[in-house]
Design an enzyme around this catalytic site. Structure first.
Site, PDB file in Angstrom:
ATOM      1  N   THR A 132      14.689  38.708 -18.519  1.00  0.00           N
ATOM      2  CA  THR A 132      14.970  39.758 -17.539  1.00  0.00           C
ATOM      3  C   THR A 132      15.975  39.217 -16.524  1.00  0.00           C
ATOM      4  O   THR A 132      15.834  38.072 -16.100  1.00  0.00           O
ATOM      5  CB  THR A 132      13.661  40.144 -16.810  1.00  0.00           C
ATOM      6  OG1 THR A 132      12.699  40.469 -17.802  1.00  0.00           O
ATOM      7  CG2 THR A 132      13.869  41.293 -15.848  1.00  0.00           C
ATOM      8  N   GLU A 149      16.956  29.970 -24.612  1.00  0.00           N
ATOM      9  CA  GLU A 149      18.351  30.079 -24.202  1.00  0.00           C
ATOM     10  C   GLU A 149      19.096  28.793 -24.520  1.00  0.00           C
ATOM     11  O   GLU A 149      20.290  28.813 -24.850  1.00  0.00           O
ATOM     12  CB  GLU A 149      18.455  30.377 -22.713  1.00  0.00           C
ATOM     13  CG  GLU A 149      17.946  31.755 -22.326  1.00  0.00           C
ATOM     14  CD  GLU A 149      16.450  31.791 -22.022  1.00  0.00           C
ATOM     15  OE1 GLU A 149      15.759  30.778 -22.318  1.00  0.00           O
ATOM     16  OE2 GLU A 149      15.979  32.811 -21.507  1.00  0.00           O
ATOM     17  N   ASN A 186       6.056  40.629 -22.399  1.00  0.00           N
ATOM     18  CA  ASN A 186       6.436  40.826 -21.000  1.00  0.00           C
ATOM     19  C   ASN A 186       7.854  41.356 -20.839  1.00  0.00           C
ATOM     20  O   ASN A 186       8.160  42.070 -19.898  1.00  0.00           O
ATOM     21  CB  ASN A 186       6.287  39.511 -20.233  1.00  0.00           C
ATOM     22  CG  ASN A 186       6.373  39.709 -18.744  1.00  0.00           C
ATOM     23  OD1 ASN A 186       5.672  40.550 -18.195  1.00  0.00           O
ATOM     24  ND2 ASN A 186       7.240  38.981 -18.083  1.00  0.00           N
TER      25      ASN A 186
END
Lengths: 1182, 351
Positions: A31, A64, A1010
């Site tokens: 996010t 990432e 999530n």
């Protein structure tokens, strides 16, 4: 070149361009950048080609860091690449970013800039992340708005190719990434014209190629590393010019001119603010406004922040400048100043002019940055001696850094219409408003903007939608302020008693309320405070019973279409007929592919709305006495910290809290969720004590710990409220006592799992159970009183009952209660069980994810304490490091315990040999053993405290400082499958190999829940998930078997919906096992696309179909000459099709690609069978 | 040479055996094999409007449930934008069957809304179906709805659909009507060219351990032939429509009985699902020919209706006396009279 005008959000605006210009897209969810990866995956799944006509390879990585590594490899072999990330994700890319830049490899990373986790995590926007990578050698290009993010994406890709410098293109997380705005979309021809294929070919020519072999990535020595590092300088020197050239070329194609430093404001400005990102829009608009009034102010918008072209900055400044304020949306504690400020100071120092330069911080974690704040900064610059380091937008009463500002200052054009909508999460309010913006933006000449605010709960959340529209482009990246909205709609009647929904309304504005009450009754049913505001602001008051219209048209609880129709009918933004036609057209576009029925029902809702919409005539007099009132945010009995600090956050006034109220190291008390009475259940369970068998299953599965049994002596019933139910307890260890099953009406979410699991059927009416749902409002007052009395009843003595049964285990007090998890969550029952069994001595390391959010997102926490003040102590470090974090806790506790045990004999003369011996040799395997050791430790404290000063005093103090570790601690490492299977797997593996006494609980939802349901390596074959839009083609990773390979790890797979006793047993065995324990818990999840009331049934079907075999692998059994493996479920007895029939994640594929679905399910059935056979071999000791 | 040919709904057929609506029609290769074995037509499985509605609503629920509730997860499943929740797959399968087989393909439709019946009937016609079978069932639970209301609804439906399509139309009925001949006549007048007797309802059962009502789908046996056999025999010659007998056709003898009662075709599903479908049909046709040879029959048409009520020596055996006689003999054997009303009372609305 004219282009299409559409409304979209910043993420989509960027993804469209990035995808077009890439061949390899490595993605990972975080996010607020996740939607860019999702869009790319969806484009690829739909076969959308890039600029060169080929479909990019979009690949999800395990982190990432992995994405950056994969991209590095892809670039080295000649591909055009991109990725999307934010915050901690960007930090994980840093090592590769140095490499990528060091090798002058063109790429673009698109960043939805976000705060970094420090004293607390924040998903919201600021520049902390991008500022942390400014040393990597990436160029940094900042976009200030949705349009700019779209445009500068293209500039970044073009400039990267030409300069060979990799680019970080960033824009503000949420404020820009999630703002919906009307923009001009780039035509393919424009993109084509901006990209020089010769540069692409040059990039390819530098690729690693065995036909022209090279070596890249050497290790260098002191003799040459330095010189080599300096060799790139010409590329960085050329880069700003290349970017400006690309911007100029872009302007020629689109008419939109950007500059690497853009100046806005009075040409003779004396006071100038320099900043970047969405705040630049606010500052620029404010500067224009003030300049029009004759003030000599201006703003420099930084677009290219790295390489920093000081000369270009100075050239952009008007020569009249006397004072500059550099505003940074980041914080570097302990620095001489924030990065942009220091860069400005440096540029000014080297220039011919000498204005005053001051530096300020603003907008951290999406803190509002408004024209009023900009004006305050300009005013500060006008002072003879301005504050040199300041903050704006908060009240810093600790260090005194904050500037004050006048919140009533407003620059918005009178023609702009501002609307605020209050909705309940998932009631369709936000979706309807997104649709309305599209209609207004695309069906009228108006410009339109939408921004959406969600609270931190996953169930029963409050949403506010902020819509602006008007004839001029809207450059207002901040929320609609108090008293500014022309139109306020409250889509949930229940909000009126707890939120000041009309604070946004301007005098003479419109208030639309969804209410079950008619125009003649409603006035007497709304709180006095709301009535007073309606009168004071002279609001026009409209009502609709949207729930009734939705119900009658088959829309269920979704009131979106009804409320949207009301908005258009009242607001008059379009003629009514045109508006209805536009809404219907939008419905067709949105829902057409879901089938005619959905469209027809929405149409019917539109058609029936107007007949049910009323304007309320405000009565001359109010009811007497003054009727209902708004409720206090928290009860009077709440502790001071809850009242002073948490309550303002709950009420939506957290922005007003001064710095002094904040715990400076991020430490908060637990046990606070109990004060946040959310009242979100429409129906709650009601106990039928006459037929209840006291099995405890309802309490066991309750995700929110709102239904609880207690067994207590009859005399404790004294003073019980009228109607408090109790019956004789059926517990053999507790004869002659009473039993009550009580529900907390204000904390229940109405999920119905308790009713679903209740095994009792009323013999006269089999549809009734021992608990049945009933409407909450009529029960609220009485049951709240019952709940309070219930809490006052004594808790069971943990040492007096066996804990091997479900019913006994549920007599233990949950120390995890009332979380904001989704209603019917499949994770929280496991977490709660751990808290019941071991909470009073548990130390918890929690990976970032759903569990850290429902467990630790402010304002309140469900982690709680017992009457002695003991309870789980909890921390979240990161997403990727949780196993290591928990192991660190174990190492620390073990070390301190070891030291304490070393000290005990040394202090035997003070403590007494018997007590020392008892403390050292205590058996703490049972609750009784723990209780006895606690008593010993208490005795030890008394003796140590009483010890006279002497040579051993330092040792006494040392022992007292860590004395509590002599009571056995239970270390739990918790997190989801995204952590355990993917990003944290390396660390998890290391902990599995450690042999240390930690308990790892994997809340396996088989998806990144999530962040909205992206595939993980735990996602099962054939399930559709984001990043696996075509259905996962690879089987689920078998984490259990991998862990078993170590031989000394306790491993269990559990699913409480199939076998609750096995769940209980596995968790108890895991805790008792003296080494590493891994418990993998099937957690049904909203992301599975299931009816959450059927979550436990789905668990059962998962096990029966062999998709989730239950087992316990206990290495201790080997010492007893038995196989370690015990299988706790039967071989597959139903086909996987039966299981997937109730799961949307599988049905999506059945609907969209039945052939692939059938093939994958056949493979799944085979895999399940083989998996079971393999486990059976282990169970036979083979 | 024995002539097995017949006709149904105006379509000449090579044999009287037709594959009834069943899951087999999901598999074109199976239908191809059935054609090779001698099945003369195939009725597709039913397109259920109710299922389409449910799928559509489920999909909408999936894509919106929990959406726009939490800043990090604005939704939970990727929206493909393209789903087969409507009649697309059914239509595609008609196309596919028409490409692969030469025998007539009869569409089957079970609607719920007036618009739905007509809309989907048109789609099935456009897809190339040779005929359409309306699979009507409406289990009444509302005490205010009379039998006459219900029947009129059927008749209106048939009239409306008939007006919209050109292909032949057959109606599949349940046996639970007060006056089936009257209804049959009115359906014929409304435009039905054929009646299919009878639909077998899903009859739920009770699980006494879990105290739950559970689905209990049982395949038919030859015993189930008797009910449709009687009604075909009663209607034959009285109502000028083509009669198709379905339920309980398992053997060549069952086919012979159906033909003699007056059916144009015998439709089979359960027997095909139990065995290897093509082998079942092949064996039955062989047996049929053998029987006809042994009994010196030349053609199927020769026997059609030969044992219909109007053709037999004692027509009353089909009527009430027949029923009394059976019960009488049953009672003589000892057991008490079974509760003959139970079956009708056990009908549950299918939702």
């Amino acid at each position: 070149m004219s282009s299409e005008q559409i409304t979209l959000d910043g993420n989509e605006a960027v993804a469209r361009v990035a995808y077009m210009l890439s061949e390899v897209v490595a993605i990972y969810p975080i996010t607020p950048s996740t939607p860019m990866g999702e869009s790319s995956d969806a484009y690829a799944a739909a076969g959308k080609p890039n600029l060169w006509g080929t479909v990019p390879s979009v690949y999800e990585m395990q982190s990432e860091g992995g994405a950056a590594g994969a991209l590095h490899g892809a670039m080295q072999t000649g591909a055009l690449t991109t990725t999307f990330t934010a915050s901690q994700g960007l930090l994980l890319m840093i090592p590769n970013m140095y490499k990528i830049a060091g090798e002058l490899t063109p790429t673009v990373f698109h960043i939805a800039a976000r705060s970094l986790a420090a004293q607390g995590l924040s998903i919201f926007g600021d520049h902390s992340d991008v500022m942390s990578v400014r040393g990597t050698g990436f160029a940094m290009l900042a976009a200030n708005s949705v349009q700019e993010a779209h445009d500068l994406s293209l500039v970044a890709h073009a400039a990267a190719l030409e300069s060979r410098v990799p680019f970080l293109h960033f824009f503000d997380g949420f404020r820009t990434s999630h703002e919906v705005n009307k923009i001009s979309v780039l035509e393919t021809e424009t993109i084509r014209a901006m990209i020089d294929d010769e540069l692409v070919h040059a990039h390819r020519s530098r690729a690693l190629n065995p036909d022209r072999p090279v070596l890249r990535g050497t290790a260098q020595n002191p003799d040459v590393y330095f010189q080599a590092r300096e060799s790139v300088n010409p590329f960085y020197a050329a880069c700003p010019g290349i970017v400006q050239k690309a911007m100029d070329r872009f302007a020629g194609l689109t008419g939109r001119q950007y500059r690497i430093f853009d100046y806005v404001g009075a040409p003779d400005a004396e006071r100038v603010i320099v900043l970047m990102g969405s705040g630049g829009e606010t500052a620029a608009e404010t500067a224009r406004f003030l300049a029009d009034q004759g003030e000599k102010v201006g703003v420099v918008l930084v677009r290219l922040y790295r390489p920093f072209d000081s000369a270009a900055l100075m050239a952009a400044l008007p020569s009249t400048v006397r004072a500059i304020a550099a505003l940074d949306r980041t914080k570097e504690p302990g620095s001489a100043g924030e990065p942009l400020f220091l860069d400005i100071v440096s540029a000014v120092t080297e220039s011919q002019i000498s204005p005053t330069v001051i530096g300020g911080r603003y907008g951290l974690s999406s803190k509002e940055f408004t024209p009023a704040m900009v004006k305050a900064v300009f005013d500060e610059l006008g002072k003879d001696q301005p504050t040199t380091r300041f903050t704006i937008g908060i009240n810093d009463d600790v260090s005194g850094t904050s500037l004050s500002y006048d919140p009533s200052f407003n620059i918005e054009a009178g023609e702009t219409v501002r609307c605020v909508f209050w909705g309940l999460g998932a009631d369709g309010t936000v979706g309807a408003n997104k649709s309305s913006i599209k209609i207004i933006g695309e069906e009228t000449d108006n410009n339109a903007q939408g921004y959406f605010v969600y609270d931190s709960k996953k169930s029963g959340s409050t949403t506010t939608s902020h819509l602006r529209f008007g004839p001029h482009p809207i450059h207002a990246p901040y929320l609609i302020g108090a008293g500014e909205a022309n139109f306020v709609a409250c889509h949930q009647f229940a909000f009126l008693e707890r939120v000041d929904v009309l604070s946004y309304a301007r005098p003479g504005g419109i208030f639309l309320l969804n209410t079950p009450f008619g125009p003649d009754q409603v006035w007497g049913q709304i709180p006095a405070e709301v009535r007073a505001t309606i009168r004071a602001k002279n609001l026009r008051f409209y009502i609709i019973d949207a729930a009734a219209v939705a119900q009658s048209t088959g829309m269920g609880s979704r009131i979106n279409t009804v409320m949207q129709t009301c908005f258009f009918a009242i607001s008059g933004v379009l003629p009514r007929e045109d508006a209805i036609a536009a809404i219907k057209d939008s419905i067709k576009k949105t829902y057409g592919k879901r089938g005619d029925t959905v469209v027809a029902r929405n149409f019917m809702a539109v058609d029936q709305t107007l007949a049910n919409l009323y304007e309320v005539a405000i009565p001359a007099a109010d009811p007497s006495p003054n009727g209902l009132h708004m409720r206090p945010t928290v009860p009077d009995a709440a502790p001071a910290f809850v009242k002073d600090v948490l309550a303002p956050m709950i009420a939506g006034h957290g922005d007003d809290l001064p710095v002094s109220k904040m715990p400076f190291d991020g430490t908060y008390p637990t046990g606070t969720a109990q004060w946040e009475k959310r009242n979100i259940a429409l129906e709650i369970p009601v106990w039928d004590e006459k037929i209840c068998i006291q099995c405890g299953k309802c309490a066991f599965v309750c995700p929110h710990a709102v239904i609880r049994p207690k067994v207590y002596p009859a005399e404790a019933l004294e003073g019980a409220p009228e109607g408090f139910k109790s019956v004789s307890a059926r517990f053999k260890e507790l004869p002659g006592q009473l039993y009550t099953l009580q529900v907390s009406p204000e904390d229940c979410t109405g999920c119905t799992l308790c009713v679903e699991v209740c095994p009792v059927k009323d013999k006269t009416q089999v549809g009734r159970k021992a608990i049945n749902m009933a409407p909450q409002p009529p029960l609220r007052v009485a049951e709240s009183a019952n709940w309070d009395f219930f809490l006052s009843l004594p808790e069971v003595d943990r040492t007096q009952i066996g804990l091997g049964s479900i019913k006994n285990s549920q007599l233990l007090q949950p120390l995890f209660e009332f979380s904001g998890a989704c209603s019917g969550c499949g994770e929280t029952p496991y977490v709660k069980l751990v808290s019941q069994l071991y909470g009073d001595r548990a130390v918890i390391a929690n990976a970032t994810g759903c569990s850290s959010i429902y467990g630790g997102n402010l304002p309140t926490t469900p982690w709680s304490v017992n009457k002695d003040g003991r309870g789980p102590t909890w921390s979240n470090s990161l997403f990727e490091d949780n196993a290591e974090f928990g192991l660190g806790m174990r190492l620390s506790i073990d070390k301190q315990e070891e030291y304490a045990r070393e000290l005990l004999p040394k202090l035997a003369d003070i403590i007494g040999a018997d007590l020392v011996d008892a403390l050292l040799n205590a058996d703490q395997a049972s609750e009784a053993g723990i209780a006895a050791q606690r008593e010993r430790v208490d005795a030890l404290k008394v003796r140590l405290d009483a010890a006279p000063a002497g040579p051993k005093s330092p040792l006494v103090k040392d022992l007292l400082a860590m004395i509590d570790v002599l009571v056995k601690r239970s270390v739990w490492i918790m997190g989801g499958d995204g952590w355990a299977y993917d990003i944290g797997y390396g660390g998890l593996d290391h902990v599995l190999a450690s042999g240390r006494n930690v308990n790892i609980l994997v809340l396996d939802t088989e998806v990144y829940s999530n962040t909205g349901g992206q595939a993980s390596k735990s996602t099962p074959l054939a399930a559709v998930a984001k990043f696996a839009a075509k259905g996962k083609g690879r089987p689920k990773k078998d984490l259990g078997l991998i862990a078993m390979a170590y031989g000394d790890v306790y491993v269990a797979r559990i699913a409480m919906g199939y076998d609750d006793v096995q769940t209980l047993r596995a968790i108890q065995e895991a805790e008792a096992y003296p080494g590493v324990s891994l418990v993998i818990a099937y957690s049904h999840c909203i992301a599975h696309g299931i009816d959450m009331t059927r979550g436990l049934d789905q668990q059962k079907l998962a096990v029966q179909s062999g998709m989730w075999t239950l087992y316990r692998y206990n290495p201790d059994l080997i010492d007893q000459g038995k196989p370690a493996m015990v299988i706790d479920s039967k071989p597959p007895s139903i086909s996987p099709e039966k299981y997937i029939a109730g799961e949307g994640r599988f049905q999506m594929l059945v609907h969209s690609d039945p052939t692939r679905s059938a093939a994958l399910m056949a493979q799944a059935a085979t895999n399940n069978h083989e998996h079971h056979l393999r486990l059976e071999q282990l169970a036979k000791g083979e | 040479m024995i002539d097995l040919s017949t006709s149904y709904l105006g379509m000449p057929l090579k044999t009287p055996i037709v594959a009834s609506a069943s899951p087999l029609s999901h598999h074109p290769d199976v239908i191809q094999r059935l054609e090779e074995a001698g099945a003369s037509a195939v009725v597709m499985y039913s397109l259920f409007e109710e299922q389409i509605i449910r799928s559509s609503l489920e999909l909408d629920y999936l894509l919106t449930h929990g959406a726009e509730s939490f800043a990090e997860a604005l939704n939970y499943l990727p929206d493909h934008g393209k789903y087969n929740v409507g009649p697309e797959r059914y239509i595609e399968q008609i196309h596919e069957l028409k490409r692969k087989v030469h025998i007539p393909v009869i569409g089957s439709l079970n609607g719920v809304s007036p618009g739905g019946w007509i809309h989907y009937a048109r789609l099935i016609e456009e897809a190339g179906a040779d005929a359409l079978e309306l699979n009507i069932y409406n289990i009444p639970t509302d005490p205010n709805i009379t039998g006459a209301d219900l029947e009129q609804g059927y008749v209106d439906l048939v009239r409306n659909v008939r007006a919209e399509i050109k292909i032949p139309l057959a109606i599949k009925l349940s046996p639970y009507f007060s006056s089936l001949p009257n209804l049959a006549w009115r359906l014929m007048e409304a435009g039905a060219q054929g009646l299919v007797l009878f639909n077998r309802f899903y009859q739920p059962d009770f699980d006494l351990e879990s105290l739950e009502v559970v689905p209990n789908l049982q395949l038919s046996t030859s015993n189930d032939l008797r009910l449709p056999l009687r009604w075909v025999a009663l209607l034959y010659g009285r109502v000028p429509v083509d009669l198709a007998l379905t339920s309980g056709v398992h053997t060549a003898n069952d086919v012979l009985k159906a033909m003699m009662a007056g059916a144009k075709v015998a439709m089979m599903a359960s027997a095909l699902l139990k065995g290897k479908p093509d082998e079942v049909v092949r064996a039955m046709l062989m047996e049929l020919q053998t029987w006809m040879t042994e009994h010196e029959y030349e053609s199927i048409t020769q026997m059609q209706g030969s044992m219909a009520q109007r053709a037999v020596a004692e027509p009353s055996t089909y009527e009430r006396a027949n029923y009394m006689k059976v019960l009488g003999s049953y009672q003589d054997a000892g057991p008490t009279i079974p509760d003959v009303t139970l079956q009708a009372g056990m009908l549950y609305p299918v939702d």
